[in-house]
Design a protein around this motif. Structure first.
Motif, PDB file in Angstrom:
ATOM      1  N   ALA A 270      41.671  30.557  31.647  1.00  0.00           N
ATOM      2  CA  ALA A 270      40.310  30.711  32.169  1.00  0.00           C
ATOM      3  C   ALA A 270      39.472  31.320  31.050  1.00  0.00           C
ATOM      4  CB  ALA A 270      40.299  31.620  33.405  1.00  0.00           C
ATOM      5  N   PRO A 271      38.181  31.015  31.017  1.00  0.00           N
ATOM      6  CA  PRO A 271      37.322  31.598  29.973  1.00  0.00           C
ATOM      7  C   PRO A 271      37.296  33.122  30.051  1.00  0.00           C
ATOM      8  CG  PRO A 271      36.186  29.814  31.134  1.00  0.00           C
ATOM      9  CD  PRO A 271      37.450  30.095  31.893  1.00  0.00           C
ATOM     10  N   ASP A 272      37.028  33.753  28.911  1.00  0.00           N
ATOM     11  CA  ASP A 272      37.030  35.216  28.825  1.00  0.00           C
ATOM     12  C   ASP A 272      36.138  35.890  29.866  1.00  0.00           C
ATOM     13  OD1 ASP A 272      38.873  35.344  26.784  1.00  0.00           O
ATOM     14  OD2 ASP A 272      37.364  35.412  25.196  1.00  0.00           O
TER      15      ASP A 272
ATOM     16  N   ALA B  17      45.733  31.773  36.327  1.00  0.00           N
ATOM     17  CA  ALA B  17      44.865  31.444  35.198  1.00  0.00           C
ATOM     18  C   ALA B  17      44.110  32.727  34.873  1.00  0.00           C
ATOM     19  CB  ALA B  17      43.904  30.318  35.561  1.00  0.00           C
ATOM     20  N   VAL B  18      44.531  33.383  33.815  1.00  0.00           N
ATOM     21  CA  VAL B  18      44.015  34.703  33.460  1.00  0.00           C
ATOM     22  C   VAL B  18      43.002  34.549  32.332  1.00  0.00           C
ATOM     23  CG1 VAL B  18      44.644  37.009  32.644  1.00  0.00           C
ATOM     24  CG2 VAL B  18      46.230  35.721  34.116  1.00  0.00           C
ATOM     25  N   PRO B  19      41.796  35.090  32.492  1.00  0.00           N
ATOM     26  CA  PRO B  19      40.798  34.978  31.429  1.00  0.00           C
ATOM     27  C   PRO B  19      41.323  35.458  30.080  1.00  0.00           C
ATOM     28  CG  PRO B  19      39.787  35.840  33.413  1.00  0.00           C
ATOM     29  CD  PRO B  19      41.280  35.812  33.655  1.00  0.00           C
ATOM     30  N   GLY B  20      41.128  34.609  29.065  1.00  0.00           N
ATOM     31  CA  GLY B  20      41.527  34.959  27.709  1.00  0.00           C
ATOM     32  C   GLY B  20      43.008  34.874  27.403  1.00  0.00           C
ATOM     33  N   ARG B  21      43.812  34.417  28.344  1.00  0.00           N
ATOM     34  CA  ARG B  21      45.260  34.339  28.150  1.00  0.00           C
ATOM     35  C   ARG B  21      45.732  32.953  28.585  1.00  0.00           C
ATOM     36  NH1 ARG B  21      48.642  39.029  30.669  1.00  0.00           N
ATOM     37  NH2 ARG B  21      47.800  40.028  28.844  1.00  0.00           N
TER      38      ARG B  21
ATOM     39  N   THR C 162      42.094  24.299  32.653  1.00  0.00           N
ATOM     40  CA  THR C 162      41.142  25.406  32.562  1.00  0.00           C
ATOM     41  C   THR C 162      40.525  25.613  33.934  1.00  0.00           C
ATOM     42  OG1 THR C 162      40.645  24.851  30.261  1.00  0.00           O
ATOM     43  CG2 THR C 162      39.077  26.285  31.407  1.00  0.00           C
ATOM     44  N   ALA C 163      40.618  26.850  34.412  1.00  0.00           N
ATOM     45  CA  ALA C 163      40.008  27.228  35.685  1.00  0.00           C
ATOM     46  C   ALA C 163      38.769  28.039  35.384  1.00  0.00           C
ATOM     47  CB  ALA C 163      40.984  28.063  36.499  1.00  0.00           C
TER      48      ALA C 163
END
Length: 128
Positions: free
Chosen positions: A45-47, A65-69, A8-9
């Protein structure tokens, strides 16, 4: 893969979660990997965050690291080693992600499978 490690980034650090559920962050730990083992990283990554990029220069591969994906990356380390001996054995954010971008680094150590198991078990013993 032989094992799956969650990554998680977030602004501006990494959290590594091993298969036993124990975690370390780039503030207090290192990424330890077993040699000659197929590893899948599940990267997110977090939303409410920004895009980061998980990059280990020694492995010559990176993944956003794409938020929510969740994105994935597969590697098989073929040699033991550590950041102390090879500065390319590190996690580095490769996406300019904001004012803390330069702090998004984490040492990597590739060890024999038995040493990896000992390391992960040790995380459980001390509570993460």
């Amino acid at each position: 893969p032989d094992i799956v490690i969650d990554v998680t980034a977030q602004r501006w650090f990494w959290t590594i979660t091993y298969p036993n559920g124990e975690s370390v962050t780039s503030f207090d730990g290192e990424l330890v990997l077993p040699v000659d083992t197929r590893i899948r990283f599940d990267i997110t990554a977090p939303d409410a965050d920004v895009i980061h990029s998980f990059w280990i220069p020694a492995f010559r591969i990176k993944k956003d690291a794409v938020p929510g994906r969740t994105t994935t990356m597969l590697i098989t380390p073929t040699e033991t080693g550590s950041f102390d001996l090879d500065s390319t054995l590190r996690v580095q954010c490769a996406e300019l992600c904001g004012p803390g971008h330069a702090t998004m680094a984490m040492r990597v150590r590739v060890v024999e499978p038995a040493e990896f198991e000992t390391y992960v078990d040790g995380l459980s013993a001390k509570g993460g």
